[in-house]
Design a protein around this motif. Structure first.
Motif, mmCIF file in Angstrom:
data_model
loop_
_atom_site.group_PDB
_atom_site.id
_atom_site.type_symbol
_atom_site.label_atom_id
_atom_site.label_comp_id
_atom_site.label_asym_id
_atom_site.label_seq_id
_atom_site.Cartn_x
_atom_site.Cartn_y
_atom_site.Cartn_z
ATOM 1 N N ALA A 112 11.817 -9.637 -3.541
ATOM 2 C CA ALA A 112 12.396 -8.298 -3.399
ATOM 3 C C ALA A 112 13.878 -8.347 -3.067
ATOM 4 O O ALA A 112 14.690 -7.647 -3.696
ATOM 5 C CB ALA A 112 11.641 -7.512 -2.335
ATOM 6 N N ASN A 113 14.272 -9.164 -2.087
ATOM 7 C CA ASN A 113 15.708 -9.148 -1.755
ATOM 8 C C ASN A 113 16.536 -9.877 -2.803
ATOM 9 O O ASN A 113 17.717 -9.569 -2.997
ATOM 10 C CB ASN A 113 15.986 -9.622 -0.316
ATOM 11 C CG ASN A 113 15.766 -11.094 -0.053
ATOM 12 O OD1 ASN A 113 16.065 -11.958 -0.866
ATOM 13 N ND2 ASN A 113 15.264 -11.399 1.154
ATOM 14 N N LEU A 114 15.929 -10.817 -3.526
ATOM 15 C CA LEU A 114 16.630 -11.423 -4.655
ATOM 16 C C LEU A 114 16.890 -10.385 -5.743
ATOM 17 O O LEU A 114 17.974 -10.343 -6.333
ATOM 18 C CB LEU A 114 15.814 -12.583 -5.232
ATOM 19 C CG LEU A 114 15.847 -13.907 -4.471
ATOM 20 C CD1 LEU A 114 14.823 -14.858 -5.040
ATOM 21 C CD2 LEU A 114 17.237 -14.527 -4.492
ATOM 22 N N ALA A 115 15.894 -9.556 -5.992
ATOM 23 C CA ALA A 115 16.056 -8.524 -7.016
ATOM 24 C C ALA A 115 17.178 -7.558 -6.634
ATOM 25 O O ALA A 115 18.048 -7.242 -7.458
ATOM 26 C CB ALA A 115 14.748 -7.768 -7.207
ATOM 27 N N VAL A 116 17.182 -7.109 -5.394
ATOM 28 C CA VAL A 116 18.229 -6.180 -4.951
ATOM 29 C C VAL A 116 19.587 -6.864 -4.957
ATOM 30 O O VAL A 116 20.613 -6.247 -5.272
ATOM 31 C CB VAL A 116 17.880 -5.602 -3.562
ATOM 32 C CG1 VAL A 116 19.040 -4.788 -3.007
ATOM 33 C CG2 VAL A 116 16.629 -4.730 -3.660
ATOM 34 N N GLY A 127 10.150 -1.303 -6.516
ATOM 35 C CA GLY A 127 9.036 -0.520 -7.027
ATOM 36 C C GLY A 127 9.466 0.833 -7.561
ATOM 37 O O GLY A 127 9.007 1.270 -8.630
ATOM 38 N N ALA A 128 10.374 1.489 -6.847
ATOM 39 C CA ALA A 128 10.835 2.812 -7.273
ATOM 40 C C ALA A 128 11.603 2.732 -8.591
ATOM 41 O O ALA A 128 11.419 3.568 -9.484
ATOM 42 C CB ALA A 128 11.712 3.429 -6.182
ATOM 43 N N LEU A 129 12.457 1.740 -8.730
ATOM 44 C CA LEU A 129 13.211 1.601 -9.972
ATOM 45 C C LEU A 129 12.303 1.241 -11.137
ATOM 46 O O LEU A 129 12.539 1.652 -12.276
ATOM 47 C CB LEU A 129 14.299 0.540 -9.807
ATOM 48 C CG LEU A 129 15.456 0.900 -8.860
ATOM 49 C CD1 LEU A 129 16.391 -0.284 -8.695
ATOM 50 C CD2 LEU A 129 16.216 2.115 -9.382
ATOM 51 N N ALA A 130 11.248 0.503 -10.855
ATOM 52 C CA ALA A 130 10.320 0.115 -11.918
ATOM 53 C C ALA A 130 9.550 1.313 -12.460
ATOM 54 O O ALA A 130 9.038 1.275 -13.579
ATOM 55 C CB ALA A 130 9.338 -0.935 -11.410
ATOM 56 N N GLY A 131 9.482 2.378 -11.657
ATOM 57 C CA GLY A 131 8.757 3.561 -12.093
ATOM 58 C C GLY A 131 9.417 4.294 -13.240
ATOM 59 O O GLY A 131 8.765 5.064 -13.953
ATOM 60 N N GLY A 132 10.720 4.090 -13.406
ATOM 61 C CA GLY A 132 11.420 4.673 -14.541
ATOM 62 C C GLY A 132 11.621 6.175 -14.473
ATOM 63 O O GLY A 132 11.881 6.810 -15.498
ATOM 64 N N VAL A 133 11.514 6.765 -13.293
ATOM 65 C CA VAL A 133 11.733 8.209 -13.153
ATOM 66 C C VAL A 133 12.913 8.448 -12.218
ATOM 67 O O VAL A 133 13.358 7.549 -11.493
ATOM 68 C CB VAL A 133 10.473 8.914 -12.601
ATOM 69 C CG1 VAL A 133 9.311 8.751 -13.564
ATOM 70 C CG2 VAL A 133 10.087 8.358 -11.217
ATOM 71 N N GLU A 134 13.415 9.674 -12.222
ATOM 72 C CA GLU A 134 14.565 10.000 -11.380
ATOM 73 C C GLU A 134 14.198 9.876 -9.900
ATOM 74 O O GLU A 134 13.120 10.309 -9.479
ATOM 75 C CB GLU A 134 15.047 11.419 -11.681
ATOM 76 C CG GLU A 134 16.333 11.786 -10.945
ATOM 77 C CD GLU A 134 16.855 13.159 -11.334
ATOM 78 O OE1 GLU A 134 17.882 13.567 -10.778
ATOM 79 O OE2 GLU A 134 16.234 13.821 -12.201
ATOM 80 N N LEU A 135 15.100 9.297 -9.131
ATOM 81 C CA LEU A 135 14.839 9.061 -7.712
ATOM 82 C C LEU A 135 15.390 10.196 -6.852
ATOM 83 O O LEU A 135 16.394 10.829 -7.190
ATOM 84 C CB LEU A 135 15.478 7.743 -7.276
ATOM 85 C CG LEU A 135 15.032 6.484 -8.024
ATOM 86 C CD1 LEU A 135 15.731 5.261 -7.453
ATOM 87 C CD2 LEU A 135 13.517 6.310 -7.951
ATOM 88 N N ILE A 136 14.747 10.413 -5.709
ATOM 89 C CA ILE A 136 15.244 11.351 -4.711
ATOM 90 C C ILE A 136 16.165 10.572 -3.778
ATOM 91 O O ILE A 136 15.722 9.631 -3.111
ATOM 92 C CB ILE A 136 14.091 11.967 -3.905
ATOM 93 C CG1 ILE A 136 13.154 12.744 -4.821
ATOM 94 C CG2 ILE A 136 14.630 12.862 -2.795
ATOM 95 C CD1 ILE A 136 11.864 13.175 -4.149
#
Length: 261
Positions: free
Chosen positions: A123-127, A209-218
């Motif tokens: 996770a922190n590598l990805a970020v 996980g949120a970015l992988a969802g492919g939808v607009e983020l809050i």
């Protein structure tokens, strides 16, 4: 140069008999912290490590040996260095150059830091590979809002020169993302560094996980993020009496009793 018999006999004594009660307590807690990070976080074999200053010896710190996983750290197999990167206690083990140099540089540059956690988790590598850095899209991430240093992947950060540059890049902050590399999380105590690292890891996992969802983020308003960081991201608010640390030590005692060996 020959060592005299007294020095040899001292070096052969069990570690517990060669250190103060305060250092032995820290060794047990630092071993437990390594076990807990390994338990909750997927880490990178032998290449992740935690350091802590020795009580009453501000220029000395303990860190993981190079030939053990976090799951294998014990109070006795931790190694002791000074902030110039020299081993200061006879031992059959040593830290990797990357670990010794990184922790020595950070603790030398920042006397207010008592402990530092360095990990490469998925996770922190990805970020660390995302240009946006850590986004304030969760309560955990908002703790670090506008409080993260970033270190570019431009130099060998395993060398004394590279880690000195890393320490300068940290500045007066307590959390750093090493671009394309991972994370460094520091604290005014071992407990604080461990707890903030846990929150940071959760924030990174949630972002991936949120970015992988492919939808607009809050994304909350800046004022909301700043207020949460002010209330829940304060340095010095966690210590060895904090409930998360107390619970963690109890869990380590139950799951990994050999950490005190």
């Amino acid at each position: 140069m020959k060592r005299d018999l007294a020095e040899i006999e001292k070096a052969d004594r069990p570690v517990r008999d060669r250190v103060s009660a305060e250092e032995w307590r820290l060794r047990c807690e630092l071993a437990a912290a390594h076990r807990l990070v390994a338990h909750f976080v997927f880490v990178d074999m032998t290449y992740n490590h935690i350091s802590a200053r020795v009580p009453g010896e501000p220029r000395h710190f303990l860190v993981k040996a190079e030939d053990v996983f976090m799951e294998q750290v014990t109070a006795s197999n931790l190694v002791k260095y000074d902030v110039d990167g020299n081993r200061v206690m006879e031992s059959g083990r040593k830290a990797s150059p990357a670990a010794a140099n990184l922790h020595a540089a950070v603790l030398r540059a920042r006397p207010d830091i008592a402990a530092a956690v360095h990990t490469h988790s998925p996770a922190n590598l990805a970020v660390s590979a995302q240009k946006m850095g850590l986004a304030p899209i969760t309560q955990q991430a908002m703790r670090f809002y506008n409080r993260i240093a970033y270190y570019p992947n431009e130099a060998d950060d395993t060398t004394p020169e590279g880690t000195a540059a890393l320490a300068r890049a940290l500045g007066d902050r307590w959390v750093m993302i090493l671009e394309n590399h991972g994370a460094l999380v520091c604290g005014t105590s071992l407990a604080e560094a461990y707890i903030y690292h846990h929150f940071f890891e959760l924030a990174c996992r949630a972002q991936v996980g949120a970015l992988a969802g492919g939808v607009e983020l809050i994304v909350p308003a800046p004022a909301v993020c700043e207020e949460r960081a002010r209330k829940f991201g304060r340095i010095g608010q966690y210590d060895h009496g904090s409930r998360d640390w107390v619970a963690g030590m109890a869990l380590a005692e139950k799951l990994f009793p050999d950490h005190k060996e």
